[in-house]
Motif scaffolding. Structure first.
Motif, PDB file in Angstrom:
ATOM      1  N   GLY A  36      -6.188   0.825  -7.115  1.00 20.51           N
ATOM      2  CA  GLY A  36      -7.063   1.564  -8.023  1.00 20.51           C
ATOM      3  C   GLY A  36      -6.539   2.958  -8.306  1.00 20.51           C
ATOM      4  O   GLY A  36      -6.547   3.411  -9.462  1.00 20.51           O
ATOM      5  N   ASP A  37      -6.066   3.658  -7.279  1.00 18.15           N
ATOM      6  CA  ASP A  37      -5.499   4.997  -7.470  1.00 18.15           C
ATOM      7  C   ASP A  37      -4.303   4.958  -8.417  1.00 18.15           C
ATOM      8  O   ASP A  37      -4.132   5.836  -9.263  1.00 18.15           O
ATOM      9  CB  ASP A  37      -5.073   5.590  -6.126  1.00 18.15           C
TER      10      ASP A  37
ATOM     11  N   MET B 191      -7.262  -0.707   2.440  1.00 16.34           N
ATOM     12  CA  MET B 191      -6.497   0.366   1.822  1.00 16.34           C
ATOM     13  C   MET B 191      -5.772  -0.109   0.569  1.00 16.34           C
ATOM     14  O   MET B 191      -5.528   0.677  -0.347  1.00 16.34           O
ATOM     15  CB  MET B 191      -5.489   0.935   2.816  1.00 16.34           C
TER      16      MET B 191
ATOM     17  N   THR C 214       0.806  -1.222   0.000  1.00 19.25           N
ATOM     18  CA  THR C 214       0.000   0.000   0.000  1.00 19.25           C
ATOM     19  C   THR C 214       0.842   1.276   0.000  1.00 19.25           C
ATOM     20  O   THR C 214       0.630   2.151  -0.860  1.00 19.25           O
ATOM     21  CB  THR C 214      -0.975  -0.013   1.191  1.00 19.25           C
TER      22      THR C 214
ATOM     23  N   TYR D 270     -14.233   0.050  -6.128  1.00 21.10           N
ATOM     24  CA  TYR D 270     -13.301   1.173  -6.008  1.00 21.10           C
ATOM     25  C   TYR D 270     -13.975   2.477  -6.411  1.00 21.10           C
ATOM     26  O   TYR D 270     -13.858   3.504  -5.713  1.00 21.10           O
ATOM     27  CB  TYR D 270     -12.074   0.915  -6.880  1.00 21.10           C
TER      28      TYR D 270
ATOM     29  N   ALA E 176     -16.394   3.683  -3.785  1.00 20.29           N
ATOM     30  CA  ALA E 176     -15.710   4.235  -2.614  1.00 20.29           C
ATOM     31  C   ALA E 176     -15.145   5.624  -2.901  1.00 20.29           C
ATOM     32  O   ALA E 176     -15.110   6.486  -2.014  1.00 20.29           O
ATOM     33  CB  ALA E 176     -14.597   3.292  -2.171  1.00 20.29           C
ATOM     34  N   ARG E 177     -14.715   5.857  -4.144  1.00 19.21           N
ATOM     35  CA  ARG E 177     -14.118   7.146  -4.510  1.00 19.21           C
ATOM     36  C   ARG E 177     -15.157   8.132  -5.057  1.00 19.21           C
ATOM     37  O   ARG E 177     -14.817   9.271  -5.369  1.00 19.21           O
ATOM     38  CB  ARG E 177     -13.012   6.941  -5.552  1.00 19.21           C
TER      39      ARG E 177
ATOM     40  N   SER F 143      -6.764  -2.179  -1.894  1.00 20.81           N
ATOM     41  CA  SER F 143      -7.606  -2.094  -3.085  1.00 20.81           C
ATOM     42  C   SER F 143      -7.700  -0.656  -3.580  1.00 20.81           C
ATOM     43  O   SER F 143      -7.599  -0.389  -4.780  1.00 20.81           O
ATOM     44  CB  SER F 143      -9.002  -2.633  -2.776  1.00 20.81           C
ATOM     45  N   GLY F 144      -7.890   0.284  -2.650  1.00 18.89           N
ATOM     46  CA  GLY F 144      -7.963   1.679  -3.031  1.00 18.89           C
ATOM     47  C   GLY F 144      -6.658   2.193  -3.599  1.00 18.89           C
ATOM     48  O   GLY F 144      -6.644   2.957  -4.578  1.00 18.89           O
TER      49      GLY F 144
END
Length: 529
Positions: A410-411, A404, A347, A436, A439-440, A406-407
């Motif tokens: 994706g970011d 965190m 992460t 994702y 969530a965003r 996965s996010g």
């Protein structure tokens, strides 16, 4: 002094002789006896702590030799392992005395060659007593600033401290830096980042030298923890959480630049340990995450340095830190599919790459073609089934309860695709990206919706839901089935829907029954087949 004093417990000697002067040999022998019998001293723990503080810390009454001082502080450390709020070790006077004694012993080690080792040990034991007290009595941590403890630690670290001494200094700083004011004092007044970076680099250069009580990596890890506290608590200039980017403001980042530089060098120097980041490397990437990458210019040159020999930009030199972070990211991503313990390490690496890719177009282009090599994408396969890093990252992004990670994945992919949501959906498939994007708060672009609506069979169109060409799945599977296999599949579905209707889980017309009643299904005669 009586002859048999050499075999008498130190505290008994004090009771017998009171304020009279004690022989140095009797003191040392008495302390050895007392140390061997600490279990029997529980009932008088507070009294004995006060005695040692009075005669060795607050004064030099029994501080006849460095060896005696070392023995006394070792005994004090043992007695102080069980503390409460009333313990004298948790007082400003004790903190001031122990820190002053630690500095005195460190200075004495450089002047008295015969007693040097004992003096260093005494310094270490004094620091241990302070660190243990702050650990066991958190309320005592404010005393460290009250007695200018950071000043003492800074002086000790500047005097070529041993590995053990450096470790204990790092521990004291880590425990005591817990407010913006304490961090600001260490940075603005003491210039502590420069000192920490120098000592960390010395440990990095020692490699695997384990002759001291703590290994170089253990020392680096503890000093990095102190450095992390500086980065976290040093004032940001804006209220915490007021911006999505919580990196240090450029003018503040410049004051901590030595910490950033040694962090990046550590990431380059330390290999993976048993498939994981070494402890100092974990701290280093966490520290790097606190820094911007664009400005000021000295910070930019930390991330993307110039070739020092010519002053011109060398491709390999300029991107060496980016390439190393990306390399660690890919190695851990490959391991994470079968090792959950790697996921927490990926992460921060991903988040650092997000910042670099977002703020530097050249970095984005450099990494894009590594994740998505030219002419290598096979849209006949699902994104998560594709070979290479792109498939691995999609699998990690769709892990249930990925948190965190996965996010962050994706970011990274969205940044790599230039924040183009349509390209992102086509690259990973909306089915994989849905969690994702939700969530965003990212909506499906109208262009993607039109693409599905206007898709024609004559042209191969990428299905944004699956991320592969339309008509690549079910139609192909049905075409390869025999009539008997189709009939068995229809019967299986018929039974399934009937069960669901009976249990009340769903209440809909059985599509298989409806198809049979409409004549769309024709029962196959086994004899004719």
């Amino acid at each position: 002094m009586m002859a048999n004093d050499s075999a008498t417990d130190y505290f008994a000697l004090v009771n017998i002789h009171g304020e009279s002067e004690l022989d140095s040999q009797a003191i040392e022998a008495g302390l050895l006896v007392a140390t061997a019998d600490t279990g029997a001293q529980a009932s008088k723990r507070q009294e004995y702590i006060s005695t040692i503080l009075s005669r060795f810390v607050y004064s030099d009454q029994d501080r006849r030799t460095a060896r005696a001082t070392s023995l006394a502080l070792t005994l004090l450390k043992t007695l102080g392992r069980q503390l409460d709020d009333s313990n004298e070790l948790g007082t400003e006077r004790a903190f001031n005395g122990l820190l002053s004694l630690a500095l005195d012993m460190k200075n004495q080690a450089g002047m008295d060659s015969e007693q040097a080792d004992y003096a260093v040990e005494a310094c270490n034991e004094a620091l241990t007593c302070v660190a243990n007290t702050m650990l066991l009595l958190p309320k005592s941590r404010s005393l460290f600033a009250d007695v200018c403890g950071a000043d003492t630690i800074d002086k000790i670290l500047r005097s070529d401290a041993s590995q053990t001494t450096a470790f204990l200094c790092g521990r004291c700083l880590f425990l005591s830096i817990e407010s913006p004011s304490s961090a600001a004092y260490c940075v603005d007044t003491l210039d502590l980042p420069k000192t920490l970076a120098r000592v960390i680099r010395m440990s990095l250069d020692r490699g695997s030298d384990n002759r001291d009580r703590f290994s170089p990596q253990q020392v680096m890890n503890e000093l990095f923890k102190a450095a992390m506290s500086l980065c976290v608590y040093y004032p940001r200039g804006t209220p915490h959480g007021s911006s999505s980017d919580d990196s240090l403001p450029p003018e503040h980042a410049a004051k901590l630049i030595d910490i950033l530089q040694v962090s990046l060098d550590t990431l380059c120097a330390l290999p993976l340990s048993s498939g994981h980041l070494a402890d100092p490397a974990r701290q280093a990437i966490g520290i790097a995450l606190n820094f911007p990458t664009l400005s000021p210019d000295p910070v930019l040159r930390c991330w993307l340095p110039l070739d020092e020999s010519s002053g011109a930009e060398s491709e390999e030199e300029r991107y060496r830190y980016v390439d190393r972070i990306y390399q660690l990211f890919t190695l851990l991503a490959d391991s994470a599919t079968g090792d959950d313990s790697c996921k927490a390490e990926i992460t921060p690496l991903a988040l650092v790459l997000v910042r670099l890719v977002t703020e530097h177009p050249n970095v984005r282009r450099r990494l894009f073609y590594r994740v998505y090599p030219q002419d290598s994408e096979d849209y006949s396969a699902l994104p998560e089934d594709r070979p290479g890093l792109s498939g691995t990252l999609v699998r990690l992004m769709r892990v249930p309860q990925g948190g965190m990670l996965s996010g962050a994945i994706g970011d990274f992919l969205l940044a790599l695709l230039g924040q183009d949501v349509a390209k992102f959906i086509l690259a990973v498939g909306y089915g994989n990206a849905a969690g994702y994007m939700l969530a965003r708060g990212i909506a499906i672009p109208e262009s993607v919706i039109r693409q599905v609506r206007d898709a024609v069979d004559s042209e191969p169109v990428v299905d944004p839901v699956t991320g592969r060409y339309l008509n690549q799945g079910t139609d192909r599977e049905l075409a390869n089935m025999t009539d008997e296999e189709k009939e068995r599949e229809a019967e299986r579905l018929f039974v399934l829907f009937e069960r669901l209707n009976k249990t009340g889980f769903i209440k809909v017309d059985n599509p298989v029954r409806a198809a049979m009643e409409s004549g769309r299904f024709q029962e196959i005669d086994e004899e004719s087949s």
